[in-house]
Scaffold this motif. Structure first.
Motif, short mmCIF file in Angstrom:
data_model
loop_
_atom_site.label_atom_id
_atom_site.label_comp_id
_atom_site.label_asym_id
_atom_site.label_seq_id
_atom_site.Cartn_x
_atom_site.Cartn_y
_atom_site.Cartn_z
N LEU A 1 39.74 -78.23 62.41
CA LEU A 1 38.72 -78.90 63.23
C LEU A 1 37.44 -79.19 62.45
O LEU A 1 36.51 -79.80 62.98
CB LEU A 1 38.40 -78.04 64.45
N ALA B 1 39.83 -76.82 77.78
CA ALA B 1 39.34 -78.19 77.89
C ALA B 1 38.09 -78.31 78.77
O ALA B 1 37.14 -79.00 78.39
CB ALA B 1 40.46 -79.11 78.39
N TRP C 1 49.42 -72.74 68.37
CA TRP C 1 49.31 -73.98 67.58
C TRP C 1 49.89 -73.80 66.19
O TRP C 1 50.70 -74.61 65.72
CB TRP C 1 47.83 -74.36 67.52
N HIS D 1 53.45 -75.50 64.68
CA HIS D 1 53.41 -76.33 63.48
C HIS D 1 54.27 -75.73 62.37
O HIS D 1 54.86 -76.46 61.57
CB HIS D 1 51.98 -76.53 63.01
N ASP E 1 53.91 -81.12 67.94
CA ASP E 1 53.71 -82.19 68.90
C ASP E 1 54.11 -81.78 70.32
O ASP E 1 53.91 -82.55 71.28
CB ASP E 1 54.51 -83.43 68.50
N ARG F 1 48.32 -82.52 74.57
CA ARG F 1 47.12 -82.94 73.86
C ARG F 1 45.86 -82.71 74.68
O ARG F 1 44.77 -82.55 74.13
CB ARG F 1 47.25 -84.41 73.45
N GLY F 2 46.00 -82.69 75.99
CA GLY F 2 44.84 -82.48 76.84
C GLY F 2 44.44 -81.03 76.99
O GLY F 2 43.43 -80.72 77.64
N ARG G 1 40.99 -79.74 72.03
CA ARG G 1 40.86 -80.62 70.87
C ARG G 1 41.78 -80.19 69.73
O ARG G 1 42.26 -81.03 68.97
CB ARG G 1 39.41 -80.65 70.38
N CYS H 1 44.75 -79.31 69.79
CA CYS H 1 46.11 -79.84 69.95
C CYS H 1 46.26 -81.24 69.38
O CYS H 1 47.38 -81.76 69.28
CB CYS H 1 46.52 -79.82 71.41
N LYS H 2 45.15 -81.87 69.01
CA LYS H 2 45.19 -83.23 68.48
C LYS H 2 45.13 -83.27 66.95
O LYS H 2 45.14 -84.37 66.38
CB LYS H 2 44.03 -84.04 69.07
N VAL H 3 45.05 -82.11 66.32
CA VAL H 3 44.96 -82.07 64.86
C VAL H 3 46.09 -81.21 64.30
O VAL H 3 46.69 -80.41 65.02
CB VAL H 3 43.59 -81.55 64.38
N LYS H 4 46.32 -81.39 62.99
CA LYS H 4 47.35 -80.61 62.30
C LYS H 4 46.69 -79.66 61.31
O LYS H 4 45.56 -79.87 60.89
CB LYS H 4 48.28 -81.56 61.54
#
Length: 226
Positions: free
Chosen positions: A101, A181, A200, A204, A210, A214-215, A218, A220-223
């Motif tokens: 992040l 969130a 997370w 991965h 994936d 995603r909601g 935040r 959950c939107k990055v690797k």
């Protein structure tokens, strides 16, 4: 998943997300308090637990879902050696999540005793993060029911200083994945929790990152950063 015996959260919170094609197996290891003897014993018992978990068919990876037990003791290699499988720990997952992040200045919140909380600060700053704010001693058992996240958010949000990049809330015994969130929206900054970081990183690790909604946060939107 390996959890401390006192943990009331992970076994319910993770499966309730209903992740497509993901199945969890759990094993508890004895932990009845925050002291060096308990955490050292957890390291040995985690190896034993990992060996048994590896017997489950199609198991892909193993995680120790305990924050203090993994930043005070280096346990990942113990798990891998015992199981022959990839391992993640909560402490390592938190570092990976904060880096993914791009966070540097943190506000940190814990339910721990003071000495464990300050050891956490030392651990984070040893990985090049700066802890601008620390609050410790929250009574996590006051919110020990599913999805009771509003009191935690009400504790955290007013204390977040304006100079931090994000928030880390430590301990896998906080039951509030669905509250991340709303807190991020309230403070306008990313929030990492022990449970979210562990899940997370674990997903991965097996190529299933994936699957996280995603909601949810935040993160959950990055690797992970390689």
């Amino acid at each position: 998943m390996i959890t401390p015996s006192e943990n009331n959260v992970v076994e319910s919170d993770f499966p309730r997300l209903g992740l497509d094609g993901v199945r969890f197996h759990f094993h508890r290891v004895e932990n009845e308090g925050d002291d060096y003897e308990q955490f050292a014993g957890m390291k040995v018992k985690s190896g034993e637990a990992a060996k048994l978990l590896s017997h489950a068919r199609r198991t892909k990876a193993i995680a120790l879902a305990c924050t203090a037990g993994s930043f005070l003791e280096r346990v990942g290699k113990t798990i891998e050696d015992a199981s022959g499988l990839p391992a993640v720990t909560t402490a390592g997952s938190v570092i990976a999540a904060l880096r993914a992040l791009g966070l540097k200045r943190l506000a940190v919140f814990t339910p721990y005793e003071e000495w464990v909380s300050w050891r956490l600060v030392t651990f984070l700053e040893g990985h090049d993060f700066f802890v601008s704010h620390l609050s410790w001693g929250y009574d996590m058992y006051a919110t020990d029911v599913e999805d009771c996240w509003e009191p935690i958010n009400d504790w955290v949000a007013p204390q977040v200083p304006p100079d931090v990049d994000g928030v880390f809330i430590s301990c896998t015994n906080f039951t509030w994945l669905r509250g991340i969130a709303p807190l991020e929206e309230r403070i306008a900054r990313p929030v990492v929790t022990s449970n979210l970081a562990t899940l997370w990183q674990l997903l991965h690790k097996i190529g299933a990152g994936d699957r996280l909604p995603r909601g949810l946060a935040r993160l959950c939107k990055v690797k992970p950063v390689i």
